[in-house]
Design a protein around this motif. Sequence first.
Motif, short mmCIF file in Angstrom:
data_model
loop_
_atom_site.label_atom_id
_atom_site.label_comp_id
_atom_site.label_asym_id
_atom_site.label_seq_id
_atom_site.Cartn_x
_atom_site.Cartn_y
_atom_site.Cartn_z
N GLU A 124 -62.70 -2.97 46.86
CA GLU A 124 -62.28 -1.60 47.16
C GLU A 124 -61.83 -0.88 45.88
O GLU A 124 -62.24 0.26 45.62
CB GLU A 124 -61.15 -1.61 48.18
CG GLU A 124 -60.63 -0.23 48.53
CD GLU A 124 -59.48 -0.33 49.50
OE1 GLU A 124 -59.73 -0.16 50.71
OE2 GLU A 124 -58.33 -0.57 49.06
N VAL A 128 -63.40 2.46 44.31
CA VAL A 128 -62.55 3.64 44.07
C VAL A 128 -62.73 4.11 42.63
O VAL A 128 -62.91 5.31 42.37
CB VAL A 128 -61.06 3.34 44.39
CG1 VAL A 128 -60.15 4.45 43.87
CG2 VAL A 128 -60.87 3.14 45.90
N GLY A 131 -65.66 6.08 42.23
CA GLY A 131 -65.69 7.28 43.07
C GLY A 131 -66.53 7.12 44.33
O GLY A 131 -66.97 8.12 44.90
N CYS A 133 -65.51 5.29 47.19
CA CYS A 133 -64.71 5.24 48.41
C CYS A 133 -63.28 5.64 48.10
O CYS A 133 -62.91 5.78 46.93
CB CYS A 133 -64.80 3.88 49.10
SG CYS A 133 -63.67 2.61 48.52
N LYS A 134 -62.50 5.80 49.14
CA LYS A 134 -61.09 6.18 49.00
C LYS A 134 -60.21 4.94 49.09
O LYS A 134 -60.60 3.94 49.69
CB LYS A 134 -60.71 7.15 50.12
CG LYS A 134 -61.48 8.44 50.06
CD LYS A 134 -61.16 9.30 51.26
CE LYS A 134 -62.05 10.54 51.22
NZ LYS A 134 -62.22 11.16 52.51
N PRO A 135 -58.98 5.02 48.55
CA PRO A 135 -58.06 3.89 48.68
C PRO A 135 -57.85 3.51 50.15
O PRO A 135 -57.76 4.38 51.02
CB PRO A 135 -56.76 4.41 48.06
CG PRO A 135 -57.22 5.46 47.09
CD PRO A 135 -58.43 6.09 47.74
N GLU A 137 -59.84 2.40 52.27
CA GLU A 137 -60.98 2.59 53.16
C GLU A 137 -61.62 1.25 53.57
O GLU A 137 -61.92 1.03 54.75
CB GLU A 137 -62.03 3.48 52.47
CG GLU A 137 -63.06 4.03 53.40
CD GLU A 137 -63.94 5.09 52.73
OE1 GLU A 137 -64.90 5.51 53.38
OE2 GLU A 137 -63.68 5.47 51.57
#
Length: 197
Positions: A124, A128, A131, A133-135, A137
């Motif tokens: 993850e 991140v 860029g 995915c989001k934290p 996720e």
Amino acid sequence: MLIDFQKKYGLVADGVFGKNTARKIAEVFNIKYPALFFGQVCHESTNLTLKEENLNYTASRLQEVFPSYFKTYSKAKEYERNPKKLANLVYGGRMGNINPNDGYYFRGRGAIQLTGRDNYKEFENWLVKKGLCKPNEIMNNPDLVWKEFYIESAIFFFDKNNLWNISNVTTLTKRVNGGTNGLQDRINKTTQYAKWF
């Protein structure tokens, strides 16, 4: 999964791993030794078709696959055809799995069968930084490893473990698998895929 990758890059979207798909993956992800990479990844994922680890074993198969956990048939019978119970036994308390169901929650997924809370968190963080995915996720929805980041999970695994410069199939297999499980299949696949590049 594979069909989504094929659609995204204008390939025939049949979900079948072949020369054109392999070449496009190697191009998109700038893979240095694609035959070695695919030889390992395709063995681990049954030619990029396996989305998550199959933990639905018979008692006798449990004794073959996990002999240190199932020294007796009666013990194996307790876990037969119970993927959740099995994953929590064999993966619980290690690889960062600290909660009661972490072994199952963070079971093997993706093209390389990424396993364990720590690996999911590192993956993850890697996504991140890129860029993608989001934290939290992935940690909140681990199925995204196979649904959205199937190939990326294998790229991450090779990055994390410094596997890109290993040019020997046996050495690479030991680093990917922890042993030599499926070595001949990995050699055969690597030889086959080398003809594509």
